[in-house]
Design a protein around this motif. Structure first.
Motif, short mmCIF file in Angstrom:
data_model
loop_
_atom_site.label_atom_id
_atom_site.label_comp_id
_atom_site.label_asym_id
_atom_site.label_seq_id
_atom_site.Cartn_x
_atom_site.Cartn_y
_atom_site.Cartn_z
N GLY A 196 0.82 -1.20 0.00
CA GLY A 196 0.00 0.00 0.00
C GLY A 196 0.85 1.25 0.00
N ARG A 197 0.23 2.35 0.33
CA ARG A 197 0.95 3.62 0.42
C ARG A 197 0.27 4.45 1.51
NH1 ARG A 197 -2.31 3.73 -3.98
NH2 ARG A 197 -0.77 2.63 -5.21
N ILE A 198 1.07 5.28 2.15
CA ILE A 198 0.56 6.13 3.22
C ILE A 198 0.90 7.58 2.90
CG2 ILE A 198 0.74 6.68 5.67
CD1 ILE A 198 1.54 3.80 6.17
N ALA A 199 -0.12 8.43 2.92
CA ALA A 199 0.12 9.86 2.71
C ALA A 199 0.92 10.40 3.89
CB ALA A 199 -1.20 10.60 2.56
N ILE A 200 2.08 10.95 3.61
CA ILE A 200 2.92 11.47 4.68
C ILE A 200 2.94 13.00 4.63
CG2 ILE A 200 4.37 9.41 4.75
CD1 ILE A 200 6.48 10.90 3.17
N GLN A 201 3.28 13.58 5.74
CA GLN A 201 3.32 15.04 5.83
C GLN A 201 4.63 15.54 5.21
OE1 GLN A 201 2.79 16.59 9.76
NE2 GLN A 201 2.76 18.73 9.10
N HIS A 202 4.49 16.45 4.27
CA HIS A 202 5.66 16.99 3.58
C HIS A 202 5.92 18.43 4.01
CE1 HIS A 202 5.64 13.53 0.83
NE2 HIS A 202 4.33 13.71 0.70
N GLN A 203 7.20 18.77 4.10
CA GLN A 203 7.59 20.15 4.37
C GLN A 203 7.57 20.95 3.08
OE1 GLN A 203 8.03 21.00 7.61
NE2 GLN A 203 7.58 18.84 8.06
N GLU A 204 7.41 22.25 3.19
CA GLU A 204 7.36 23.10 1.99
C GLU A 204 8.66 23.03 1.19
OE1 GLU A 204 6.20 27.08 2.78
OE2 GLU A 204 4.23 26.53 3.60
N THR A 205 9.76 22.76 1.87
CA THR A 205 11.05 22.71 1.18
C THR A 205 11.35 21.34 0.57
OG1 THR A 205 12.10 22.22 3.31
CG2 THR A 205 12.06 24.53 2.60
N ASP A 206 10.50 20.34 0.83
CA ASP A 206 10.73 19.01 0.26
C ASP A 206 10.55 19.03 -1.25
OD1 ASP A 206 11.06 18.16 2.84
OD2 ASP A 206 9.21 16.98 2.93
N ARG A 207 11.28 18.16 -1.92
CA ARG A 207 11.06 17.92 -3.34
C ARG A 207 10.30 16.60 -3.45
NH1 ARG A 207 14.29 20.38 -7.04
NH2 ARG A 207 12.68 19.62 -8.46
N VAL A 208 9.07 16.69 -3.95
CA VAL A 208 8.19 15.53 -4.01
C VAL A 208 7.85 15.22 -5.45
CG1 VAL A 208 5.96 14.58 -3.30
CG2 VAL A 208 7.24 16.07 -1.74
N PHE A 209 7.96 13.94 -5.80
CA PHE A 209 7.68 13.48 -7.16
C PHE A 209 6.67 12.34 -7.08
CE2 PHE A 209 11.95 15.16 -6.94
CZ PHE A 209 12.09 15.93 -8.07
N GLY A 210 5.47 12.60 -7.56
CA GLY A 210 4.41 11.60 -7.53
C GLY A 210 4.43 10.72 -8.77
N ILE A 211 3.84 9.56 -8.64
CA ILE A 211 3.76 8.61 -9.76
C ILE A 211 2.30 8.46 -10.15
CG2 ILE A 211 4.23 6.26 -10.50
CD1 ILE A 211 6.44 6.24 -8.28
N LEU A 212 1.98 8.89 -11.36
CA LEU A 212 0.62 8.81 -11.87
C LEU A 212 0.64 7.98 -13.14
CD1 LEU A 212 -2.34 9.65 -11.77
CD2 LEU A 212 -1.73 11.71 -13.05
N ASN A 213 0.04 6.79 -13.04
CA ASN A 213 0.07 5.83 -14.14
C ASN A 213 1.51 5.54 -14.53
OD1 ASN A 213 -2.76 5.72 -14.20
ND2 ASN A 213 -2.85 7.58 -15.45
#
Length: 219
Positions: A196-213
């Motif tokens: 599964g996956r868990i939504a985690i709390q991200h900081q504004e300075t984080d670099r986040v890359f999501g996977i869509l399809n």
């Protein structure tokens, strides 16, 4: 293979973030994956829970596709490679490992990696508690705040199965698996399909890359 990954230049290294939930570390010619959880389906079947027996083979097929495409010299597994004790899925894993015998494989031991190390050694897989490959420290568990200042290297890890939660119009919402690069450590998405996956709390300075399809999207 069509790749809609993203090149991410980070810590003077070039990382290709892949929609298959893996990183190809170009400078090291290495694949980095976390939380494959092979054997999880077999573990449930052994407990009498009906789970399709091809799930482990599908994860190995994806790994094979990545190896054939990028020709890595090594693969770093950031923990939880095998979900449980040896079961029928170990047979498929052994066959797969022998197919790619020339590729160096290193397992950073996770909490689910309970199989005796000698069995991994028989497959020529090195097992480590953690590993420093400058500029990165490879681990399974994310660091706690009090541990960061005494740790050498920027940590790449797994364990959390991170996700980013997106809300659309109305009540529409979705949680996407993601790569989350914080100030001191990055958490990789879980590679295994039966996770599964868990939504985690991200900081504004984080670099986040999501996977869509089949795409990696920078947020």
């Amino acid at each position: 293979m069509t790749c809609d990954g993203i090149d991410f230049f980070f810590k003077q290294q070039t990382l290709l973030l892949l929609p298959q939930k893996a990183i190809y570390w170009k400078d090291q010619k290495a694949l980095v994956v976390a939380d494959v959880h092979l054997g999880k389906a077999g573990h449930f079947r052994k407990a009498g829970i009906a789970v399709p027996n091809e799930l482990a083979q599908k994860d190995l097929e994806v790994l094979s596709t990545l190896i054939d495409e990028y020709q890595p010299e090594k693969i770093y597994f950031l923990g939880d490679l095998f979900h449980s004790d040896k079961n029928s899925d170990w047979h498929w894993f052994s066959l797969w490992r022998n197919k790619y015998a020339v590729v160096q494989m290193v397992l950073i031991k996770g909490n689910h990696d309970i199989i005796e190390e000698k069995h991994f050694a028989d497959l020529n897989i090195l097992v480590e508690g953690e590993l420093l490959v400058e500029p990165f420290r490879l681990a399974h568990h994310p660091l706690k705040k009090q541990e960061i200042e005494n740790t050498q290297g920027y940590t790449l890890c797994g364990h959390i199965h991170p996700g980013v939660h997106l809300r659309g119009k109305g009540r529409d919402a979705v949680t996407l698996s993601c790569f989350a690069f914080g100030a001191d450590q990055a958490i990789l998405p879980s590679f295994g399909k039966f996770t599964g996956r868990i939504a985690i709390q991200h900081q504004e300075t984080d670099r986040v890359f999501g996977i869509l399809n089949d795409k990696v999207i920078a947020f």
